[in-house]
Design a protein around this motif. Structure first.
Motif, short mmCIF file in Angstrom:
data_model
loop_
_atom_site.label_atom_id
_atom_site.label_comp_id
_atom_site.label_asym_id
_atom_site.label_seq_id
_atom_site.Cartn_x
_atom_site.Cartn_y
_atom_site.Cartn_z
N GLU A 140 0.83 -1.21 0.00
CA GLU A 140 0.00 0.00 0.00
C GLU A 140 0.86 1.26 0.00
OE1 GLU A 140 -3.63 2.03 2.62
OE2 GLU A 140 -2.83 0.06 3.18
N ALA A 159 0.78 4.11 -2.79
CA ALA A 159 0.47 5.48 -2.38
C ALA A 159 1.54 6.44 -2.86
CB ALA A 159 0.32 5.55 -0.86
N ASP A 166 1.05 10.30 -3.05
CA ASP A 166 0.54 10.43 -1.70
C ASP A 166 1.56 9.85 -0.73
OD1 ASP A 166 -1.16 11.03 0.34
OD2 ASP A 166 -2.77 9.67 -0.26
N LEU A 204 2.16 7.55 2.82
CA LEU A 204 1.58 6.62 3.77
C LEU A 204 2.53 6.44 4.93
CD1 LEU A 204 -0.38 3.37 3.12
CD2 LEU A 204 1.42 3.43 4.86
N SER A 260 2.26 4.75 8.85
CA SER A 260 1.37 4.05 9.76
C SER A 260 1.08 4.94 10.96
CB SER A 260 1.98 2.73 10.22
OG SER A 260 3.08 2.97 11.06
N ARG A 314 -4.31 9.54 10.10
CA ARG A 314 -5.42 9.00 9.35
C ARG A 314 -5.12 8.97 7.85
NH1 ARG A 314 -6.38 8.32 14.09
NH2 ARG A 314 -8.35 8.77 15.15
N THR A 315 -5.59 7.95 7.18
CA THR A 315 -5.49 7.89 5.72
C THR A 315 -6.61 8.72 5.12
OG1 THR A 315 -6.94 5.97 5.53
CG2 THR A 315 -4.59 5.54 5.90
N ASN A 316 -6.54 8.94 3.80
CA ASN A 316 -7.60 9.70 3.14
C ASN A 316 -8.97 9.03 3.31
OD1 ASN A 316 -5.88 11.68 2.32
ND2 ASN A 316 -5.75 11.03 0.19
N ARG A 317 -9.00 7.71 3.21
CA ARG A 317 -10.27 6.99 3.36
C ARG A 317 -10.82 7.14 4.78
NH1 ARG A 317 -11.67 4.04 -0.92
NH2 ARG A 317 -10.06 3.54 -2.47
N GLU A 318 -9.95 7.08 5.76
CA GLU A 318 -10.39 7.23 7.14
C GLU A 318 -10.90 8.65 7.40
OE1 GLU A 318 -7.46 3.96 9.34
OE2 GLU A 318 -6.77 6.02 9.01
N ARG A 378 1.67 15.11 2.65
CA ARG A 378 0.88 15.02 3.87
C ARG A 378 1.74 14.76 5.11
NH1 ARG A 378 -3.46 12.19 2.84
NH2 ARG A 378 -3.97 11.52 4.95
#
Length: 218
Positions: free
Chosen positions: A116, A120, A125, A127, A129, A170-174, A202
């Protein structure tokens, strides 16, 4: 489209394991391996991979120096660098962030997060954790004294909410789920925030949130 990846780690067994994980994916191909930082920089400049997966501790040049050489300020054609770290032993991860690294992955994070993170990074983007984000950025507030970046335009209330969510890892989806907005709206907010703050990704937004005590207002 296939994502090309360069692996840089001084342990052959680690590189072999990473290669097996990544090449098990139909959209990822490992195009090169480097056993130290200097070799990683040379190979990356020659191969121009989509993503460079770099161990933070290596001979000759460490991960921070590699990130600066490939993605740091002033680099004409920056590459996407993702750091692989054990974190508990890596007290200088923040230096890699400032050096241009786009993300951080723990060596024991598991195949899913590794894949992932590569995808990303390829999408531009970052990522990180949540466990790394929170521990790293709280460490920043306690130990780092940096020149604060001020927004060229004030952040809206919604943008501030997004910044706080990013600061919490937080991820974009979260973020989309928490704020009841679409994924595309989150991405639009993140892009706007980066432009207003003059930041590249980010991860830097998260650092900005902690440095400017935005997180303490929650």
């Amino acid at each position: 489209m296939t994502i090309t990846v360069l692996l840089a780690d001084d342990q052959a067994m680690v590189r072999r394991g990473l290669r097996l994980i990544l090449e098990d994916q139909p959209d990822i191909t490992v195009v090169g391996e480097a056993a130290d930082g200097a070799e990683a920089v040379a190979l990356a400049r020659r191969l121009c991979p989509d993503v460079c997966l770099v161990d933070i501790r290596m001979p000759r040049l460490d991960g921070i120096e590699v990130a600066r050489a490939l993605a740091g300020p002033g680099v004409a054609n920056p590459l996407r660098v993702v750091m692989v770290t054990t974190f508990d032993l890596d007290e200088y991860v923040y230096g890699a962030l400032r050096g241009g690294a786009l993300g951080f992955v723990l060596k024991d994070a598991g195949p899913g997060l590794l894949v992932e993170a590569v995808r990303a990074a390829n999408a531009g983007d970052a990522l990180v954790s949540p466990s790394i984000t929170l521990r790293l950025l709280r460490h920043i507030t306690a130990t780092e004294r940096t020149t604060l970046t001020h927004a060229t335009k004030p952040l809206s209330e919604r943008e501030t909410e997004v910044v706080r969510a990013i600061g919490r890892g937080r991820t974009n989806r979260e973020i989309a789920a928490e704020l009841f907005i679409s994924l595309s709206t989150v991405k639009s907010h993140v892009s706007g925030i980066q432009n207003k703050l003059g930041l590249r990704n980010r991860v830097e937004v998260a650092a900005w949130a902690w440095e400017n005590q935005i997180m303490r207002r929650t």
